[in-house]
Design an enzyme around this catalytic site. Structure first.
Site, PDB file in Angstrom:
ATOM      1  N   CYS A   1       5.447  -7.434   9.626  1.00  0.00           N
ATOM      2  CA  CYS A   1       6.720  -7.068  10.229  1.00  0.00           C
ATOM      3  C   CYS A   1       6.588  -7.079  11.745  1.00  0.00           C
ATOM      4  O   CYS A   1       5.487  -7.149  12.283  1.00  0.00           O
ATOM      5  CB  CYS A   1       7.144  -5.679   9.755  1.00  0.00           C
ATOM      6  SG  CYS A   1       7.178  -5.524   7.953  1.00  0.00           S
TER       7      CYS A   1
ATOM      8  N   ARG B   1       8.169 -12.868  12.610  1.00  0.00           N
ATOM      9  CA  ARG B   1       7.226 -12.060  11.857  1.00  0.00           C
ATOM     10  C   ARG B   1       7.846 -11.470  10.595  1.00  0.00           C
ATOM     11  O   ARG B   1       7.137 -10.898   9.758  1.00  0.00           O
ATOM     12  CB  ARG B   1       6.693 -10.920  12.729  1.00  0.00           C
ATOM     13  CG  ARG B   1       5.961 -11.372  13.971  1.00  0.00           C
ATOM     14  CD  ARG B   1       5.448 -10.175  14.745  1.00  0.00           C
ATOM     15  NE  ARG B   1       4.475  -9.447  13.949  1.00  0.00           N
ATOM     16  CZ  ARG B   1       3.174  -9.677  13.947  1.00  0.00           C
ATOM     17  NH1 ARG B   1       2.682 -10.646  14.706  1.00  0.00           N
ATOM     18  NH2 ARG B   1       2.355  -8.969  13.216  1.00  0.00           N
TER      19      ARG B   1
ATOM     20  N   TRP C   1       9.381  -7.897   6.871  1.00  0.00           N
ATOM     21  CA  TRP C   1       8.990  -8.813   5.802  1.00  0.00           C
ATOM     22  C   TRP C   1       8.538  -7.930   4.648  1.00  0.00           C
ATOM     23  O   TRP C   1       7.540  -7.219   4.747  1.00  0.00           O
ATOM     24  CB  TRP C   1       7.862  -9.734   6.259  1.00  0.00           C
ATOM     25  CG  TRP C   1       7.506 -10.801   5.272  1.00  0.00           C
ATOM     26  CD1 TRP C   1       8.096 -12.027   5.137  1.00  0.00           C
ATOM     27  CD2 TRP C   1       6.470 -10.742   4.283  1.00  0.00           C
ATOM     28  NE1 TRP C   1       7.491 -12.738   4.131  1.00  0.00           N
ATOM     29  CE2 TRP C   1       6.487 -11.973   3.578  1.00  0.00           C
ATOM     30  CE3 TRP C   1       5.538  -9.781   3.909  1.00  0.00           C
ATOM     31  CZ2 TRP C   1       5.609 -12.262   2.545  1.00  0.00           C
ATOM     32  CZ3 TRP C   1       4.657 -10.058   2.871  1.00  0.00           C
ATOM     33  CH2 TRP C   1       4.701 -11.287   2.204  1.00  0.00           C
TER      34      TRP C   1
ATOM     35  N   ASN D   1       4.186  -1.564  10.341  1.00  0.00           N
ATOM     36  CA  ASN D   1       3.754  -2.886   9.909  1.00  0.00           C
ATOM     37  C   ASN D   1       2.414  -2.706   9.205  1.00  0.00           C
ATOM     38  O   ASN D   1       1.464  -2.212   9.801  1.00  0.00           O
ATOM     39  CB  ASN D   1       3.612  -3.815  11.111  1.00  0.00           C
ATOM     40  CG  ASN D   1       3.000  -5.156  10.753  1.00  0.00           C
ATOM     41  OD1 ASN D   1       3.111  -5.608   9.616  1.00  0.00           O
ATOM     42  ND2 ASN D   1       2.347  -5.788  11.713  1.00  0.00           N
ATOM     43  N   GLY D   2       2.323  -3.109   7.940  1.00  0.00           N
ATOM     44  CA  GLY D   2       1.085  -2.966   7.199  1.00  0.00           C
ATOM     45  C   GLY D   2       1.359  -2.525   5.772  1.00  0.00           C
ATOM     46  O   GLY D   2       2.491  -2.585   5.285  1.00  0.00           O
TER      47      GLY D   2
ATOM     48  N   GLU E   1      -2.592 -30.520   4.214  1.00  0.00           N
ATOM     49  CA  GLU E   1      -1.738 -29.939   5.246  1.00  0.00           C
ATOM     50  C   GLU E   1      -0.324 -30.514   5.183  1.00  0.00           C
ATOM     51  O   GLU E   1       0.666 -29.792   5.363  1.00  0.00           O
ATOM     52  CB  GLU E   1      -2.357 -30.180   6.631  1.00  0.00           C
ATOM     53  CG  GLU E   1      -1.540 -29.707   7.801  1.00  0.00           C
ATOM     54  CD  GLU E   1      -1.289 -28.208   7.835  1.00  0.00           C
ATOM     55  OE1 GLU E   1      -0.481 -27.757   8.658  1.00  0.00           O
ATOM     56  OE2 GLU E   1      -1.906 -27.465   7.024  1.00  0.00           O
TER      57      GLU E   1
ATOM     58  N   LYS F   1       3.079 -28.268   4.602  1.00  0.00           N
ATOM     59  CA  LYS F   1       4.216 -28.269   5.520  1.00  0.00           C
ATOM     60  C   LYS F   1       5.519 -28.543   4.782  1.00  0.00           C
ATOM     61  O   LYS F   1       6.534 -27.898   5.034  1.00  0.00           O
ATOM     62  CB  LYS F   1       4.009 -29.315   6.623  1.00  0.00           C
ATOM     63  CG  LYS F   1       3.003 -28.929   7.656  1.00  0.00           C
ATOM     64  CD  LYS F   1       3.528 -27.782   8.511  1.00  0.00           C
ATOM     65  CE  LYS F   1       2.389 -27.027   9.170  1.00  0.00           C
ATOM     66  NZ  LYS F   1       1.644 -26.139   8.269  1.00  0.00           N
TER      67      LYS F   1
ATOM     68  N   GLU G   1       6.457 -25.443   2.749  1.00  0.00           N
ATOM     69  CA  GLU G   1       6.812 -24.272   3.552  1.00  0.00           C
ATOM     70  C   GLU G   1       8.254 -24.283   4.023  1.00  0.00           C
ATOM     71  O   GLU G   1       8.927 -23.253   3.984  1.00  0.00           O
ATOM     72  CB  GLU G   1       5.910 -24.205   4.795  1.00  0.00           C
ATOM     73  CG  GLU G   1       4.515 -23.691   4.549  1.00  0.00           C
ATOM     74  CD  GLU G   1       3.715 -23.650   5.833  1.00  0.00           C
ATOM     75  OE1 GLU G   1       3.139 -22.587   6.115  1.00  0.00           O
ATOM     76  OE2 GLU G   1       3.662 -24.661   6.556  1.00  0.00           O
TER      77      GLU G   1
ATOM     78  N   HIS H   1      -7.299 -38.547 -12.338  1.00  0.00           N
ATOM     79  CA  HIS H   1      -7.899 -37.582 -13.253  1.00  0.00           C
ATOM     80  C   HIS H   1      -6.887 -36.524 -13.676  1.00  0.00           C
ATOM     81  O   HIS H   1      -7.223 -35.348 -13.829  1.00  0.00           O
ATOM     82  CB  HIS H   1      -9.121 -36.930 -12.604  1.00  0.00           C
ATOM     83  CG  HIS H   1     -10.229 -37.898 -12.336  1.00  0.00           C
ATOM     84  ND1 HIS H   1     -11.035 -38.396 -13.334  1.00  0.00           N
ATOM     85  CD2 HIS H   1     -10.639 -38.480 -11.178  1.00  0.00           C
ATOM     86  CE1 HIS H   1     -11.908 -39.239 -12.805  1.00  0.00           C
ATOM     87  NE2 HIS H   1     -11.688 -39.311 -11.501  1.00  0.00           N
TER      88      HIS H   1
ATOM     89  N   LYS I   1       5.093 -15.346  10.055  1.00  0.00           N
ATOM     90  CA  LYS I   1       4.128 -16.108  10.839  1.00  0.00           C
ATOM     91  C   LYS I   1       2.703 -15.597  10.679  1.00  0.00           C
ATOM     92  O   LYS I   1       1.788 -16.349  10.379  1.00  0.00           O
ATOM     93  CB  LYS I   1       4.537 -16.072  12.318  1.00  0.00           C
ATOM     94  CG  LYS I   1       3.585 -16.787  13.257  1.00  0.00           C
ATOM     95  CD  LYS I   1       3.557 -18.277  12.981  1.00  0.00           C
ATOM     96  CE  LYS I   1       2.696 -19.019  13.982  1.00  0.00           C
ATOM     97  NZ  LYS I   1       2.550 -20.432  13.622  1.00  0.00           N
TER      98      LYS I   1
END
Length: 622
Positions: A2, A27, A74, A100-101, A495, A499, A502, A518, A617
């Protein structure tokens, strides 16, 4: 994960809090709220949704309070609704908290507090902090009968007692209605910074919310509390030991966190990569002597040169950069290397032998899992090296030595310029270690010359943005994609898939190209685009064969290839070319088209690129 902002000064707090929350919204953006304190009267406004929704419910006329706290959330405990939004106030109506946590023992504490007569209005773990502070404050003692020492501030004492009881992580800003000119902050495992201006103070989760008002800040360490009044601030530990903190200069400007004419931060940061990589390399590559000078590594350089094994620990995009690093260290320096998910490393029984170096990679320098992996590695006697972007971050202060990326603030949730800089730092390290261990100086010099050309080559790729947008437009109705690469470009495939997932919410899977047959080849249809990274490399002929396997089954191919490769055009439904580069350096080029592809796909599908659903983030919680 957060965003916290708090203000005590001489200016009206509300506009400063709102602007700070907007700068921290990357955040978390499930809900938001502020609390303003004037005299002994607290005013709280909060709502589900983004900062704009909070602004809509605020009084139109400025009310003038000079002390307040704010939060953008968040969600971890409890649904993202108005009831669970911060700030939280205790049952007495005196203690107000933003957090935050994660509090791991909140259920036990909540059960006990209920038995003591405390009431709760939310489903969050954070409300337990407010209630426990309120309980100690009201009773003036612990259940064991211990109370504040004579002359001690009762509010501070209640906060200290609470933080001795909670288990978990926290960045906190706390108000008490009986202390209308006092603000308390505390940190453990979640970032918290105090900006110090002229007759004003700002607590925030990161410097983005501070830099508009002051460039002077202190960085709290775990287990520290800061108490702020109009006369100044003091810091101490939970054990009440005073701590002297050094004021440090915030190393980026307000202009660097503005959009600068771009539609999204992600777009801005993709376009900044020529300059960000150039800045990362600047002053570190000595072409005349074919060597690399990384000042942060000098205390450990001899030990690093003699190391027998390297473990790279990271999460998400940083893990993909670490995988490139694994290949670089093994091929160029001939050092056994392996990349570990930090979230798994911390819970395993890892083998750390003498001569093992652990490299922790994190853009923010606050990633909770990576921090825990560092602690695990240090407990087992490993030297730990950090590669981070944020100066003064917890990882930067916890590791033995380290290298800063120097790419400036990265606001976009989907990391872009941090990845290319992480690979650049790992390439510099591998080339220098290789030069010291076994590769010829001429070859090291050649690689360094090519490395210095990477920024200009990225600029060339960025000019293809409109072409890549057309490719995205032709394929955005497809809900499943494959990304395939070999060797150094296998991590790039991972990557690229990340992306796309996301920000466009398209399901994508990254694989080594040879692994497709496979199992995943069963998924191939004309409704599943297959993105191949097929540059000129040691496995070029093999990947041509993999492309043929997809085409023979009706699959659509998007191919990233080397400029001037006329042969490969026959195998591509859509072709994107990148400049030629030595194979170990190619990931810094081949990732750029995939970043643009994901960006354009998300925009064309109408998504908020900078605020993708369910993501934040900096992952500062487990």
């Amino acid at each position: 994960m957060c965003g916290i902002v708090a203000y005590l000064g001489q200016k009206p707090a509300r506009p400063i809090l709102i602007e700070g929350l907007k700068r921290l919204e990357y955040r978390g953006y499930d809900s938001a709220g502020i609390a303003l304190l004037a005299g002994n009267v607290i005013s709280i406004k909060k709502t589900a949704g983004r900062i704009s929704a909070l602004e809509d419910i605020l009084p139109r006329q400025e009310t003038g309070e000079v002390l307040g706290i704010g939060h953008t959330r968040w969600a971890t405990h409890g649904q993202p609704n108005t009831i669970n939004a911060h700030p939280h106030i205790d049952y007495s109506g005196k203690i107000v908290v933003v957090h935050n946590g994660i509090i791991e023992n909140y259920a036990t504490l909540k059960t006990w507090l209920k038995k003591e007569g405390c009431t709760f209005s939310s489903d969050t773990d954070s409300e337990v902090i407010a209630a426990l502070i309120g309980y100690f404050y009201e009773h003036g003692s612990t259940p064991d009968g211990d109370g504040p020492a004579d002359g001690a501030n009762r509010f501070e004492w209640a906060v200290q007692q609470t933080l001795r009881e909670v288990v978990g992580t926290y960045g906190l800003a706390i108000l008490c209605t009986d202390y209308p000119d006092m603000l308390i902050g505390a940190k453990k495992g979640s970032p918290l910074i105090l900006g110090v201006g002229k007759s004003e103070f700002i607590i925030a989760s990161d410097a983005a919310a501070i830099v508009e008002h002051t460039t002077q800040a202190i960085y709290l360490s775990d287990g520290e509390i800061v108490t702020i009044t109009p006369k100044g601030f003091r810091t101490k530990t939970l054990a009440n030991a005073p701590v002297t903190k050094e004021l440090k200069e915030i190393e980026f400007s307000l202009e660097q966190i503005e959009l600068a004419g771009c539609e999204h931060y992600m777009q801005k940061e993709i376009n900044e990569q020529p300059e960000s990589v150039r800045t990362c390399l600047q002053g570190r590559v000595d072409l005349q002597n074919a060597r690399v000078v990384l000042g942060g590594l000098q205390p450990l350089l001899r030990e690093l040169t003699r190391t027998k094994r390297i473990i790279l620990s990271a999460c998400g995009t940083a893990w993909h950069a670490g995988l490139v690093g694994e290949f670089l260290f093994e091929q160029l320096a001939r050092i056994p290397a392996e990349v570990e998910y930090a979230s798994e490393f911390r819970y395993r029984n890892p083998i750390i032998e003498d001569g093992t170096i652990v490299i922790a990679i994190s853009q923010s320098g606050e990633t909770a899992d990576t921090l825990a992996a560092i602690e695990q590695a240090k407990e087992r006697g490993a030297r730990v090296l950090g590669i981070v972007n944020v100066v003064g971050s917890t990882i930067a202060r916890t590791t033995d030595v380290g290298v800063y990326l120097r790419v400036g603030p990265e606001i976009g949730v989907a990391s872009t310029k941090a990845f290319t800089a992480q690979v650049a730092v790992l390439a510099m390290m591998a080339i220098e270690l290789g030069r010291r261990r076994h590769i010829a100086s001429d070859y090291a010099g050649h690689l360094l010359e090519e490395l210095m050309l990477i920024p200009d080559k990225i600029e060339t790729i960025l000019s293809l943005s409109d072409h890549i947008r057309q490719i995205a437009q032709a394929n955005i109705d497809k809900e499943n994609w494959l990304f395939l690469g070999r060797g150094f470009n296998y991590p790039v495939a991972l990557e690229g898939a990340l992306k796309l997932k996301e920000i466009s919410y398209i399901h994508a899977e990254g694989l080594p190209a040879a692994e497709m047959k496979h199992g995943p080849i069963a998924l191939i249809t004309n409704q599943m685009p297959a993105v191949f990274i097929a540059t000129q490399c040691s496995q070029y002929d093999k990947i041509i064969g993999n492309i043929e396997e997809v085409r023979s089954r009706g699959g659509q191919t998007i191919v990233v290839a080397t400029e001037g490769d006329d042969h490969i055009a026959h195998y591509a439904d859509h072709l994107i070319t990148v400049p030629e580069a030595p194979e170990p350096l190619q990931p810094m080029l081949t990732v750029i088209p995939l970043q643009l592809l994901a960006y354009h796909a998300a925009v064309l599908r109408g998504h908020d690129v900078d605020k993708p659903r369910n993501l934040a983030k900096s992952v500062t919680v487990e």
